[in-house]
Design an enzyme around this catalytic site. Sequence first.
Site, mmCIF file in Angstrom:
data_model
loop_
_atom_site.group_PDB
_atom_site.id
_atom_site.type_symbol
_atom_site.label_atom_id
_atom_site.label_comp_id
_atom_site.label_asym_id
_atom_site.label_seq_id
_atom_site.Cartn_x
_atom_site.Cartn_y
_atom_site.Cartn_z
ATOM 1 C CD GLU A 1 2.957 53.602 -5.544
ATOM 2 O OE1 GLU A 1 3.350 54.312 -6.493
ATOM 3 O OE2 GLU A 1 2.519 54.057 -4.486
ATOM 4 C CE LYS B 1 10.476 54.603 -13.483
ATOM 5 N NZ LYS B 1 10.022 55.297 -14.651
ATOM 6 C CG ASP C 1 7.084 53.821 -20.390
ATOM 7 O OD1 ASP C 1 7.625 54.898 -20.082
ATOM 8 O OD2 ASP C 1 7.483 53.096 -21.320
ATOM 9 C CE1 TYR D 1 3.871 59.784 -9.620
ATOM 10 C CE2 TYR D 1 2.953 58.301 -11.271
ATOM 11 C CZ TYR D 1 3.757 59.375 -10.938
ATOM 12 O OH TYR D 1 4.450 60.045 -11.909
ATOM 13 C CE LYS E 1 14.105 52.838 -16.706
ATOM 14 N NZ LYS E 1 13.404 53.909 -17.386
ATOM 15 C CB CYS F 1 3.766 50.366 -56.306
ATOM 16 S SG CYS F 1 2.399 49.459 -55.596
ATOM 17 C CB CYS G 1 0.353 48.741 -59.475
ATOM 18 S SG CYS G 1 0.885 50.359 -58.895
ATOM 19 C CB CYS H 1 1.579 53.233 -54.640
ATOM 20 S SG CYS H 1 0.918 52.872 -56.267
ATOM 21 C CB CYS I 1 -2.365 50.575 -57.001
ATOM 22 S SG CYS I 1 -1.296 49.612 -55.955
HETATM 23 S S1 IVH Z 1 6.623 58.657 -7.501
HETATM 24 C C1 IVH Z 1 9.124 62.294 -5.787
HETATM 25 N N1 IVH Z 1 5.377 56.573 -8.447
HETATM 26 O O1 IVH Z 1 8.628 57.716 -13.046
HETATM 27 C C2 IVH Z 1 8.821 61.076 -6.571
HETATM 28 N N2 IVH Z 1 6.610 57.912 -9.978
HETATM 29 O O2 IVH Z 1 11.516 57.868 -13.552
HETATM 30 C C3 IVH Z 1 7.548 61.110 -7.290
HETATM 31 N N3 IVH Z 1 6.447 57.173 -12.329
HETATM 32 O O3 IVH Z 1 9.033 61.109 -12.377
HETATM 33 C C4 IVH Z 1 7.364 60.023 -8.256
HETATM 34 N N4 IVH Z 1 5.116 55.471 -11.956
HETATM 35 O O4 IVH Z 1 6.945 60.297 -13.768
HETATM 36 C C5 IVH Z 1 6.166 57.622 -8.742
HETATM 37 N N5 IVH Z 1 4.176 54.720 -9.153
HETATM 38 C C6 IVH Z 1 4.951 55.767 -9.445
HETATM 39 C C7 IVH Z 1 5.366 56.043 -10.766
HETATM 40 C C8 IVH Z 1 6.218 57.135 -10.984
HETATM 41 C C9 IVH Z 1 5.761 56.158 -12.887
HETATM 42 C C10 IVH Z 1 7.287 58.099 -13.100
HETATM 43 C C11 IVH Z 1 7.260 59.530 -12.632
HETATM 44 C C12 IVH Z 1 8.671 59.804 -12.209
HETATM 45 C C13 IVH Z 1 9.425 58.859 -13.098
HETATM 46 C C14 IVH Z 1 10.823 58.596 -12.598
#
Ligand code: IVH
Length: 682
Positions: free
Chosen positions: A113, A115, A117, A224, A311, A405, A408, A423, A429
């Site tokens: 999946e 991740k 942010d 998720y 990551k 500035c 001006c 400013c 200005c």
């Molecule tokens: S699963 C028990 N799935 O990343 C595990 N987390 O750095 C539950 N996050 O704490 C988390 N996308 O806040 C999961 N597809 C995803 C995610 C995800 C972002 C975040 C989440 C987690 C953090 C860990």
Amino acid sequence: MTETEAKKEIAKLTEELREYNYNYYVLSKSLISDYDFDIKLKELEKLESKFPGLRQAGSPTRRVGGEPSKDFASVKHKYPMLSLSNSYSEQDIRDFDQRVRKVVGDEVEYVCELKYDGVAIGLRYEKGVLAQAVTRGDGNQGDDVTNNVKTIKSIPLKLRGDYPAELEIRGEIFFPLKDFERINKERLENGEQTFANPRNSASGTLKMQDPKEVAHRNLDCFLYYFPISYNNVETHYEAMQYAASLGFKVSKNMALCKNIDEIFEFINDWETGRHGLPYEIDGIVIKVNQLKMQQQLAFTAKSPRWAIAYKFKAERAETKLESVGFQVGRTGAVTPVANLSPVQLAGTTVKRASLHNADIINKLDLHYNDYVYVEKGGEIIPKIVGINKSKRDPRADKVSFALVCPECGSGLVRTEGESAFYCPNQDNCPPQIKGKLEHFISRKAMNIDSLGEGKVEMLYDNGLLGNVADLYKLDYDSLIGLEKVIPATEEKKEKKLSLRDKSVRNILSGLENSKKLGFEKVLFALGIRHIGETVAKKLAARFKSIDKLKDASIEQLTELEDIGDKIAISLSEWFKDPKHQTIIEELKKSGLDFEIHEEDNINKTNKLEGKSFVVSGVFEQFSRNEIKQLIEENGGKNIGSVSAKTNYLLAGANMGPAKLAKAEKLGVRIISEEEFRKMIDY
Ligand code: IVH
């Protein structure tokens, strides 16, 4: 309408609106126009306020219902909210796969999946209705941010389909990039500091006091993870399909992978693909699909052994800082910008990076000619995240913020507690004058689109506009003579002249039409620092005219919800300047509206004329703001604290005992919400 009829109608509207919401925010399908949706929502609101007992739990009218909250209660998680262990290399993923196979064997499957942010959130539903939303906090307990989370339209207030009596689900709240940019643009226009990145501002947004402001930001949420298995599902993949069937927004960007090569394929695809997403991701999450195997693998103290996060390395480039420029915005805020030797980053050539403010320059310890690292975040302009100090010329000077500035020459000032330098030469200005003119004619302000930014600039450069009041002094003759017509042929000259005639007439009628706009638009259009659209509306509704607003004390201003010292001081400083008085007088003479007219207000009566009210506590039918509005619409006055002169204390639930005691002591009449409604025949 009888109660039975109302019940039927409420059920029908609730269901319809829920469907529209779900289709729009979860499935991205638009089945109804915004206008028709609003009409239906208003209809439902009206019925619900007439028959409060019939309002359904999780009604679509309750998204922005809660009163502003000062504190967020700390709540213990039923299932701890754990984090994921991170990995940065191919080898880390191979090691993870080996560890997993050792415990559960080679039948293992994985789900990959994105991740997201953002900010982790735990949602709890009771009988299908959203009961509580809690941040992760320390993993064992977090903050109750339910009222703010309810404003996120893709999060169902009521579940669809076959849901268990109690349900917990986890997900990530994030700031969609286009909304992040929209908010930053608004902040810039209001003279406020822009946000540095979508994740931190999403997190800050969840902790805001006013759910209305949260709603305005348009956060979104992907779900998720279920901490336990519902509906007898046996795999994570099925669990996510089940989540989708309940109405949750589940990402389609997930893949079932049978082996490590398929995992790498997914990772590689998104390593580049992520730049095309409308939100930020910082990696890929790999989860064991079979729930039984997840149980076998179990958890460490901090994270599950059945999942790992890969990551992405932030895309970063090193380049030389050529110079630092300073830009002056409409409100006079000065923004530093780094000019860089061009460098390739995430598919584009980067020549400039934003530095945000003086604090950031200091924190980076930036020196001229430094070699800097630039990264691309959510914003279009990348930012400097670090410096390669080994390449620094020891004789190089530290970058210092401009003292004057660049446009001006005025000395810059910095307000206590703010990071931006301004400013102060607001009215002389050039970029500030032009910016103010452009803001004044913009769509959200006076909406004079026949003028446009280019023409305003030309009129300014030709000395025809010195401030916004000059706009209404423009006439046919001054406008028509602006451009020199260089005729190639007589015929072309004719054509050009006729086009110009049309354009000038358009400008004049645009200016004329703008005079019909209400006071709140004019107030916003003046471009006073910190007075955005919403604040202008509130001030206009409360003070009714520019003269009353001008005379308002700081205390009277800050009595209004959402009006803090910053706004109040900015307003009162603005009014102190005689030049601004002249502008107002001139605009008044030109026919612009500087007051709210009685006839604009259909609800208005004189029933509460001469009566003063203190409103306190929580009410059933109305929010406190609505009550205050009703008082004013009916000729009454809201005051902040109880005194001998107060006529009524309108007492809701949970009101402070001190206020009540004081009212009793002074003999102020204490009335309930019901009695108040009778007073105004509502
Ligand atoms: S699963 C028990 N799935 O990343 C595990 N987390 O750095 C539950 N996050 O704490 C988390 N996308 O806040 C999961 N597809 C995803 C995610 C995800 C972002 C975040 C989440 C987690 C953090 C860990």
